[in-house]
Design a protein around this motif. Structure first.
Motif, PDB file in Angstrom:
ATOM      1  N   TYR A 107       0.853  -1.180   0.000  1.00  0.00           N
ATOM      2  CA  TYR A 107       0.000   0.000   0.000  1.00  0.00           C
ATOM      3  C   TYR A 107       0.889   1.230   0.000  1.00  0.00           C
ATOM      4  O   TYR A 107       1.615   1.483   0.961  1.00  0.00           O
ATOM      5  CB  TYR A 107      -0.908  -0.018   1.232  1.00  0.00           C
ATOM      6  N   LEU A 108       0.864   1.964  -1.100  1.00  0.00           N
ATOM      7  CA  LEU A 108       1.647   3.178  -1.247  1.00  0.00           C
ATOM      8  C   LEU A 108       0.720   4.370  -1.087  1.00  0.00           C
ATOM      9  O   LEU A 108      -0.286   4.475  -1.791  1.00  0.00           O
ATOM     10  CB  LEU A 108       2.321   3.203  -2.627  1.00  0.00           C
ATOM     11  N   TYR A 109       1.069   5.257  -0.174  1.00  0.00           N
ATOM     12  CA  TYR A 109       0.234   6.415   0.119  1.00  0.00           C
ATOM     13  C   TYR A 109       1.113   7.622   0.382  1.00  0.00           C
ATOM     14  O   TYR A 109       2.124   7.527   1.071  1.00  0.00           O
ATOM     15  CB  TYR A 109      -0.627   6.151   1.363  1.00  0.00           C
ATOM     16  N   GLY A 110       0.737   8.756  -0.171  1.00  0.00           N
ATOM     17  CA  GLY A 110       1.400  10.005   0.186  1.00  0.00           C
ATOM     18  C   GLY A 110       1.916  10.778  -0.999  1.00  0.00           C
ATOM     19  O   GLY A 110       1.744  10.403  -2.159  1.00  0.00           O
ATOM     20  N   TYR A 111       2.570  11.889  -0.686  1.00  0.00           N
ATOM     21  CA  TYR A 111       3.149  12.742  -1.707  1.00  0.00           C
ATOM     22  C   TYR A 111       4.488  12.168  -2.162  1.00  0.00           C
ATOM     23  O   TYR A 111       5.315  11.796  -1.315  1.00  0.00           O
ATOM     24  CB  TYR A 111       3.396  14.154  -1.154  1.00  0.00           C
ATOM     25  N   PRO A 112       4.727  12.125  -3.475  1.00  0.00           N
ATOM     26  CA  PRO A 112       6.039  11.670  -3.950  1.00  0.00           C
ATOM     27  C   PRO A 112       7.184  12.479  -3.339  1.00  0.00           C
ATOM     28  O   PRO A 112       8.246  11.917  -3.053  1.00  0.00           O
ATOM     29  CB  PRO A 112       5.960  11.882  -5.467  1.00  0.00           C
ATOM     30  N   GLU A 113       6.967  13.755  -3.110  1.00  0.00           N
ATOM     31  CA  GLU A 113       8.012  14.601  -2.534  1.00  0.00           C
ATOM     32  C   GLU A 113       8.389  14.142  -1.123  1.00  0.00           C
ATOM     33  O   GLU A 113       9.529  14.293  -0.696  1.00  0.00           O
ATOM     34  CB  GLU A 113       7.562  16.075  -2.489  1.00  0.00           C
ATOM     35  N   ASN A 114       7.438  13.591  -0.399  1.00  0.00           N
ATOM     36  CA  ASN A 114       7.710  13.082   0.948  1.00  0.00           C
ATOM     37  C   ASN A 114       8.259  11.654   0.921  1.00  0.00           C
ATOM     38  O   ASN A 114       9.061  11.280   1.764  1.00  0.00           O
ATOM     39  CB  ASN A 114       6.448  13.119   1.807  1.00  0.00           C
ATOM     40  N   ASN A 115       7.777  10.854  -0.044  1.00  0.00           N
ATOM     41  CA  ASN A 115       8.205   9.458  -0.144  1.00  0.00           C
ATOM     42  C   ASN A 115       9.530   9.304  -0.878  1.00  0.00           C
ATOM     43  O   ASN A 115      10.185   8.277  -0.746  1.00  0.00           O
ATOM     44  CB  ASN A 115       7.140   8.624  -0.859  1.00  0.00           C
ATOM     45  N   GLY A 116       9.887  10.301  -1.699  1.00  0.00           N
ATOM     46  CA  GLY A 116      11.096  10.205  -2.508  1.00  0.00           C
ATOM     47  C   GLY A 116      10.845   9.618  -3.879  1.00  0.00           C
ATOM     48  O   GLY A 116      11.715   9.620  -4.738  1.00  0.00           O
ATOM     49  N   TYR A 117       9.644   9.099  -4.084  1.00  0.00           N
ATOM     50  CA  TYR A 117       9.280   8.530  -5.382  1.00  0.00           C
ATOM     51  C   TYR A 117       7.764   8.538  -5.531  1.00  0.00           C
ATOM     52  O   TYR A 117       7.028   8.615  -4.550  1.00  0.00           O
ATOM     53  CB  TYR A 117       9.824   7.110  -5.539  1.00  0.00           C
ATOM     54  N   GLY A 118       7.324   8.467  -6.788  1.00  0.00           N
ATOM     55  CA  GLY A 118       5.902   8.391  -7.082  1.00  0.00           C
ATOM     56  C   GLY A 118       5.679   7.469  -8.264  1.00  0.00           C
ATOM     57  O   GLY A 118       6.566   7.292  -9.104  1.00  0.00           O
ATOM     58  N   ILE A 119       4.506   6.884  -8.330  1.00  0.00           N
ATOM     59  CA  ILE A 119       4.159   5.954  -9.412  1.00  0.00           C
ATOM     60  C   ILE A 119       2.857   6.429 -10.036  1.00  0.00           C
ATOM     61  O   ILE A 119       1.892   6.716  -9.322  1.00  0.00           O
ATOM     62  CB  ILE A 119       4.000   4.512  -8.879  1.00  0.00           C
ATOM     63  N   TYR A 120       2.845   6.478 -11.369  1.00  0.00           N
ATOM     64  CA  TYR A 120       1.659   6.948 -12.078  1.00  0.00           C
ATOM     65  C   TYR A 120       1.318   6.012 -13.222  1.00  0.00           C
ATOM     66  O   TYR A 120       2.190   5.650 -14.016  1.00  0.00           O
ATOM     67  CB  TYR A 120       1.886   8.379 -12.600  1.00  0.00           C
ATOM     68  N   PHE A 121       0.043   5.622 -13.312  1.00  0.00           N
ATOM     69  CA  PHE A 121      -0.453   4.774 -14.394  1.00  0.00           C
ATOM     70  C   PHE A 121      -1.066   5.664 -15.469  1.00  0.00           C
ATOM     71  O   PHE A 121      -1.508   6.769 -15.193  1.00  0.00           O
ATOM     72  CB  PHE A 121      -1.529   3.818 -13.899  1.00  0.00           C
ATOM     73  N   THR A 122      -1.131   5.161 -16.696  1.00  0.00           N
ATOM     74  CA  THR A 122      -1.712   5.934 -17.795  1.00  0.00           C
ATOM     75  C   THR A 122      -3.231   5.898 -17.743  1.00  0.00           C
ATOM     76  O   THR A 122      -3.835   5.036 -17.093  1.00  0.00           O
ATOM     77  CB  THR A 122      -1.274   5.392 -19.165  1.00  0.00           C
ATOM     78  N   GLN A 123      -3.841   6.805 -18.463  1.00  0.00           N
ATOM     79  CA  GLN A 123      -5.301   6.862 -18.536  1.00  0.00           C
ATOM     80  C   GLN A 123      -5.871   5.630 -19.236  1.00  0.00           C
ATOM     81  O   GLN A 123      -7.006   5.249 -18.997  1.00  0.00           O
ATOM     82  CB  GLN A 123      -5.754   8.132 -19.264  1.00  0.00           C
ATOM     83  N   GLU A 124      -5.085   4.986 -20.105  1.00  0.00           N
ATOM     84  CA  GLU A 124      -5.584   3.797 -20.795  1.00  0.00           C
ATOM     85  C   GLU A 124      -5.835   2.642 -19.830  1.00  0.00           C
ATOM     86  O   GLU A 124      -6.494   1.674 -20.156  1.00  0.00           O
ATOM     87  CB  GLU A 124      -4.630   3.352 -21.907  1.00  0.00           C
ATOM     88  N   ASN A 125      -5.332   2.774 -18.615  1.00  0.00           N
ATOM     89  CA  ASN A 125      -5.492   1.721 -17.612  1.00  0.00           C
ATOM     90  C   ASN A 125      -6.673   1.983 -16.679  1.00  0.00           C
ATOM     91  O   ASN A 125      -6.750   1.397 -15.614  1.00  0.00           O
ATOM     92  CB  ASN A 125      -4.214   1.601 -16.770  1.00  0.00           C
ATOM     93  N   ARG A 126      -7.576   2.869 -17.074  1.00  0.00           N
ATOM     94  CA  ARG A 126      -8.730   3.186 -16.227  1.00  0.00           C
ATOM     95  C   ARG A 126      -9.637   1.969 -16.082  1.00  0.00           C
ATOM     96  O   ARG A 126      -9.821   1.201 -17.007  1.00  0.00           O
ATOM     97  CB  ARG A 126      -9.550   4.330 -16.822  1.00  0.00           C
ATOM     98  N   THR A 127     -10.235   1.843 -14.906  1.00  0.00           N
ATOM     99  CA  THR A 127     -11.221   0.796 -14.678  1.00  0.00           C
ATOM    100  C   THR A 127     -12.587   1.324 -15.079  1.00  0.00           C
ATOM    101  O   THR A 127     -12.750   2.484 -15.425  1.00  0.00           O
ATOM    102  CB  THR A 127     -11.261   0.404 -13.184  1.00  0.00           C
ATOM    103  N   GLU A 128     -13.572   0.448 -15.005  1.00  0.00           N
ATOM    104  CA  GLU A 128     -14.947   0.881 -15.275  1.00  0.00           C
ATOM    105  C   GLU A 128     -15.341   1.982 -14.292  1.00  0.00           C
ATOM    106  O   GLU A 128     -16.050   2.899 -14.628  1.00  0.00           O
ATOM    107  CB  GLU A 128     -15.908  -0.300 -15.161  1.00  0.00           C
ATOM    108  N   LEU A 129     -14.876   1.833 -13.066  1.00  0.00           N
ATOM    109  CA  LEU A 129     -15.065   2.912 -12.095  1.00  0.00           C
ATOM    110  C   LEU A 129     -14.062   3.976 -12.483  1.00  0.00           C
ATOM    111  O   LEU A 129     -12.888   3.694 -12.668  1.00  0.00           O
ATOM    112  CB  LEU A 129     -14.752   2.426 -10.673  1.00  0.00           C
ATOM    113  N   SER A 130     -14.474   5.174 -12.617  1.00  0.00           N
ATOM    114  CA  SER A 130     -13.563   6.215 -13.080  1.00  0.00           C
ATOM    115  C   SER A 130     -12.606   6.690 -11.991  1.00  0.00           C
ATOM    116  O   SER A 130     -11.823   7.596 -12.221  1.00  0.00           O
ATOM    117  CB  SER A 130     -14.361   7.395 -13.630  1.00  0.00           C
ATOM    118  N   SER A 131     -12.628   6.080 -10.822  1.00  0.00           N
ATOM    119  CA  SER A 131     -11.786   6.549  -9.718  1.00  0.00           C
ATOM    120  C   SER A 131     -10.454   5.803  -9.609  1.00  0.00           C
ATOM    121  O   SER A 131      -9.679   6.096  -8.714  1.00  0.00           O
ATOM    122  CB  SER A 131     -12.543   6.414  -8.404  1.00  0.00           C
ATOM    123  N   ALA A 132     -10.183   4.863 -10.522  1.00  0.00           N
ATOM    124  CA  ALA A 132      -8.941   4.106 -10.404  1.00  0.00           C
ATOM    125  C   ALA A 132      -8.409   3.679 -11.768  1.00  0.00           C
ATOM    126  O   ALA A 132      -9.171   3.443 -12.698  1.00  0.00           O
ATOM    127  CB  ALA A 132      -9.149   2.872  -9.535  1.00  0.00           C
TER     128      ALA A 132
END
Length: 161
Positions: A107-132
């Protein structure tokens, strides 16, 4: 007297279990720490990285939730409730849940600036629910490595089939 000793021993045993539980790190926290170590150790010359090789734990599917996604929506998406989940409170925060066999393993949570890294998925990976957005470990996932202000960003922009 014997009854007193039994009660004291029982209290000590229960106390030990409570203390061990308090200080024991959950699997998803341990795996997030391992993932952080891996992400922060990416060599400066690396521009793209295979995400499956980066993750130091087994996983099947990962969900990246949009800011302000409610806990109930997250629970509904991943299939069950677990403790220590928080809603993101601002844009730019990461909230990623990795599952293995239907159970949370990272479980990754928080600001990349605080964690030292961030992970981002593309929009093509959207689920049927638009929240993920969702990725599957069976995919050959290549993430672009971007460095900015001492933070490593992993962006799922390159995808090999």
């Amino acid at each position: 007297m014997r009854k007193k000793i039994v009660v004291i021993v029982a209290i000590v045993i229960v106390s030990i279990f409570v203390l061990v539980d308090l200080f024991m790190e959950d699997l998803w926290e341990s795996n997030e720490n391992l993932l952080k170590e891996e992400a922060l150790s990416i060599e400066e010359s690396v521009e793209n990285i295979n995400f499956n090789e980066l993750t130091p734990f087994e996983w099947d599917v990962a969900y990246a939730f949009d800011p302000y996604t409610t806990n109930d929506t997250i629970y509904e998406t991943v299939g069950y409730k677990w403790d220590k989940i928080r809603e993101t409170i601002n844009e730019g925060m990461n909230q990623i849940v990795f599952l293995k066999d239907g159970k949370v393993v990272c479980y990754l949570y928080g600001y990349p600036e605080n964690n030292g890294y961030g992970i981002y998925f593309t929009q093509e990976n959207r689920t049927e629910l638009s929240s993920a957005s969702v990725i599957n470990s069976k995919d050959d996932l290549v993430f672009q490595v971007v460095r900015s202000n001492n933070v490593i960003y992993l962006e799922n922009k390159v995808r090999k089939k």
